[in-house]
Design an enzyme around this catalytic site. Structure first.
Site, PDB file in Angstrom:
ATOM      1  N   ASP A  17     -21.841 -84.390  44.012  1.00 48.96           N
ATOM      2  CA  ASP A  17     -23.217 -83.643  44.717  1.00 48.96           C
ATOM      3  C   ASP A  17     -22.098 -82.035  44.471  1.00 48.96           C
ATOM      4  OD1 ASP A  17     -23.479 -83.188  48.089  1.00 48.96           O
ATOM      5  OD2 ASP A  17     -23.422 -81.494  46.389  1.00 48.96           O
TER       6      ASP A  17
HETATM    7  C1  GLC Z   1     -24.603 -79.227  49.150  1.00 53.75           C
HETATM    8  C2  GLC Z   1     -25.156 -80.216  49.626  1.00 53.75           C
HETATM    9  C3  GLC Z   1     -26.009 -80.841  48.561  1.00 53.75           C
HETATM   10  C4  GLC Z   1     -27.173 -79.684  47.740  1.00 53.75           C
HETATM   11  C5  GLC Z   1     -25.930 -79.453  46.595  1.00 53.75           C
HETATM   12  C6  GLC Z   1     -26.451 -78.322  45.534  1.00 53.75           C
HETATM   13  O1  GLC Z   1     -23.283 -79.107  48.579  1.00 53.75           O
HETATM   14  O2  GLC Z   1     -24.353 -81.070  49.907  1.00 53.75           O
HETATM   15  O3  GLC Z   1     -27.274 -81.920  49.534  1.00 53.75           O
HETATM   16  O4  GLC Z   1     -27.695 -80.662  47.171  1.00 53.75           O
HETATM   17  O5  GLC Z   1     -24.653 -78.830  47.538  1.00 53.75           O
HETATM   18  O6  GLC Z   1     -26.788 -77.087  46.513  1.00 53.75           O
END
Ligand code: GLC
Length: 747
Positions: A255
């Site tokens: 993430d």
């Molecule tokens: C964010 C979120 C995740 C998302 C990712 C890409 O911080 O935690 O759910 O898919 O970044 O945007």
């Protein structure tokens, strides 16, 4: 492939989503183009639009040495352009087929616009309404969450990832992200391995097993640590559980910069160390941070990682591109989107999904003088009825879509105000009144005036799209004070007004105040319940939220949602959830030295599974086919009757308790459920086949002979009803040896 090219496949860039429009955006964009040409990036986050993504794809396919196509990823959580109700609302339908259909249509729009990989479904389990991301979950129950996870993965991926209406799904956030200390996002998570397996891991297992041809194609790690080890460096969860025990072979993506964030976690010494930990744990793709690209070569040289780790990760990424058909057909057919995006069928689905998600918490005082549906209770419609619509959320398109609204546009949305305005028989007086900010006295004067001269008051309160979601946790989960003031002003003005609704049989005339709660989390509604004659939770209902609300208020649709999460009386009770343990001193009213509070009940304001209807239902006791052996199956059934005069829908719910076991068990656990549409006076017998493993619990002792899911002999109590307080109970006996290892429960 050179090492550089291999590491390129393991790097995901947060690309600018707009085409280069001027010098200020060209710099990062030009870097990106040169990186794609050099084969140093394997996937992009956020580009969208078929033409734009095709332009990027042509650079990768035509101008790089190996011509490997890009993966284009986006956060399509509850819709691409047509926005469906937020995931917590989809869970409130208790109809996995609805969540699956929402995902299917979101996939079709996404792929038609050049997205191959969606960062959904979010399958975190959460019991803490303070956490901002509760809105993206399927609520507090691991079983309901598992059912919804499997349905959405199947919806997004369909039977074949290479189809022009399929995308690779991504179950996230692995794992236990929904249990942060204090309900604060990114917070520390510490829990027993048993709780980890029985709770947060369960929906991931359902996604990893998949239904039909497909397990989920990817899983995203979470920002949090689990018992001292950050998720992106956690070899227990990522290798021992996910790869070895479950045998799942999809792509793991970090993430955002959670690989690099192992430094502030105090787990990695520097970026080189973070890369080492991420690669050893099995994070395949690093999102936006570049520790792999910068340090993998030196880690290989020093022997801290081996080439096999890199090759295995690259292979998984290339296999995903192969399954998506990108080597054969790397480009999107640019003629598709016009017939798919915001299509009437997608809008219809968004409206139906929203209708099915609304949860009626109150309808009338003391339950005998309902005020909904409107036409039946507001006298005849031959004379237009004046309807005061108060609260700025009634006309707030962005709030109606909710957080993570993909590429939804405000102009696509039909708000509650716009929908009610079209309703024949009402003349709507819109009063912005209090929104989510402070309510100015002027607003209250307008509220009082409108409420005083209306026959019906509809108020929209709760949260807008910036009061929940990522990084938006709240310590106070009540309705904002300004909104309470607005409701109170309306109530008082209506009661003083001499314009009364037709007198009812009880002779009490009261202008009905109907409160619609727009929210992405369970709110403590305690301080508004007395002011309201009816309370309907509408969550963030999406592009067609307004028409869905009008359908429900007018009785064209009967409220049928059930709570996927307990609504607390106060944040002080949190975590309050139905599947709690008994303790050695279970709560007893009036007794002091028991598990309870001096100043509050233990019970939530509204329990998990709760919801009213415009009709009434009777739930029969559970009936069973006898006992159950520890590796056998059992038939369980219950009758459900619509005892009212209107058609309606409910959810037959079956719970169980294992009252005595070698580990203490919750007082209730959801075992099975079925959503039903019943005509007046209709009775339906619902039956389920229960396998012994569905009664199992997890025994940890990692690596020992005992680790795994086990069933023990003895009594099991079954409870049947319409919510988690179901009381109709029957007991069965599980027969078998002291402890039987069984497969993990499905889904
Ligand atoms: C964010 C979120 C995740 C998302 C990712 C890409 O911080 O935690 O759910 O898919 O970044 O945007």
């Amino acid at each position: 492939m050179t090492l550089d090219e291999k590491l390129g496949q393991l790097f995901q860039s947060r690309a600018g989503s707009e085409a280069p429009t001027g010098p200020e955006t060209r710099k990062p964009f030009d870097d990106l183009i040169s990186e794609i040409r050099a084969g140093r990036v394997g996937s992009l986050l956020s580009p969208h639009g078929a033409a734009h993504t095709n332009a990027l794809q042509r650079i990768a396919v035509n101008e790089s040495r190996l011509h490997i196509p890009l993966l284009i990823a986006n956060d399509i959580i509850h819709g691409y352009r047509t926005i469906y109700p937020v995931p917590l609302a989809e869970a409130a339908t208790w109809r996995p087929e609805i969540a699956q259909a929402d995902a299917r249509m979101a996939a079709a729009e996404s792929r038609a616009e050049g997205t191959h990989w969606v960062y959904a479904p979010m399958v975190d389990v959460c019991r803490d309404p303070r956490w901002g991301r509760m809105v993206e979950t399927s609520g507090e129950d691991p079983f309901l969450g598992a059912v919804m996870a499997a349905a959405k993965v199947h919806g997004f991926q369909g039977p074949d990832l290479a189809r022009p209406d399929a995308v690779m799904a991504c179950a996230k956030h692995f794992v236990a992200y929904g249990f942060p200390e204090g309900g604060r996002d990114y917070g520390t998570v510490d829990m027993s391995l048993e709780t980890l397996h029985e709770g947060p891991l369960r929906p991931f297992l359902a996604a990893a097993r998949g239904r039909g041809p497909g397990a989920v194609g990817s899983i995203m790690t979470s920002f949090n640590e689990i018992n001292g080890v950050p998720a992106s460096g956690n070899t227990y969860t990522l290798r021992q559980v996910l790869r070895e025990s479950w045998g799942w072979n999809g792509v793991v993506v970090s993430d955002w910069e959670s690989v690099r964030e192992m430094i502030p976690h105090g787990f990695a010494a520097d970026e080189r160390d973070a890369a080492r930990l991420g690669l050893r744990a099995g994070v395949d793709v690093e999102m936006t941070s570049r520790t792999y690209r910068e340090h993998a070569a030196s880690l290989l040289q020093s022997g801290d990682i081996n080439a096999g780790m890199i090759d295995a990760a690259v292979r998984r990424v290339l296999e995903a591109k192969e399954r998506l058909g990108l080597f054969e057909r790397p480009y999107t057919d640019e003629s598709l989107a016009a017939g798919v995006v915001l299509s009437p069928a997608h809008r219809d689905q968004a409206r139906e999904s929203a209708r099915r998600s609304f949860v009626l918490l109150k309808n009338g005082r003391e339950g005998h003088d309902e005020v909904l549906p409107l036409p039946l209770r507001a006298g005849s419609l031959d004379t237009p009825r004046r309807l005061a619509l108060i609260g700025s959320l009634a006309d707030d398109a962005r709030a109606t879509m909710g957080t993570w609204a993909g590429f939804g546009q405000a102009e696509d949305v039909t708000t509650i105000a716009a929908a009610l305005d079209k309703e024949a028989g009402f003349s709507v007086i819109p009063v912005r009144g209090s929104g989510v900010g402070k309510s100015a006295a002027r607003d209250l004067a307008e509220v009082r005036e409108a409420a005083g001269e209306s026959d019906i008051i509809v108020a929209v309160v709760g949260e807008n799209e910036e009061m929940n979601g990522e990084g938006h946790s709240r310590a106070d989960v009540t309705i904002p004070a300004a909104q309470v003031a607005m409701l109170r002003a309306a109530r008082e003005a209506a009661d003083r007004s001499d314009r009364r609704t037709p007198r009812r049989a009880d002779g009490v005339a009261r202008t009905p105040l109907i409160v619609l709660v727009m929210t992405g989390r369970p709110l403590a509604l305690t301080n508004i319940m007395d002011l309201a004659d009816a309370v309907l939770v509408i969550w963030h209902p999406g592009t067609e939220g307004g028409p869905a609300v009008a359908d429900t208020l007018m009785g064209r649709s009967n409220a049928s949602g059930r709570l996927p999460v307990s609504f607390p009386r106060t944040a002080g009770q949190v975590p309050v959830h139905y599947d709690h343990k008994s303790t050695g001193r279970p709560h007893k009213a009036g007794e002091r030295y028991v598990n309870g509070y001096l100043d509050e009940s233990n019970e939530p304001l509204f329990p998990f599974g709760f919801g009213l209807s415009y009709t009434t239902f009777r739930y029969g006791p559970p009936k069973t086919s006898g006992g159950l052996s520890t590796n056998g199956q059992l038939e369980v059934s219950m009758d459900v009757t619509n005892t009212g005069v209107l058609a309606g829908a409910t959810v037959a719910q079956l719970y169980f308790q294992d009252p005595i076991a070698s580990r203490t068990r919750p007082v209730r656990q959801l075992l099975a459920f079925e959503a039903l549409d019943l005509r007046p006076q209709e009775t339906r017998t619902v039956s389920w086949t229960i396998a012994a493993e569905q009664l199992a619990f997890y025994s940890a002792a990692p690596g020992g002979p005992d680790e795994g899911w086990v069933v023990e002999p003895g009594e099991i109590r079954l409870f049947a009803g319409g919510d988690s307080s179901a009381a109709a109970m029957t007991s069965i006996q599980v027969i078998g040896p002291r402890r039987t290892h069984v497969p993990a429960p499905s889904p």
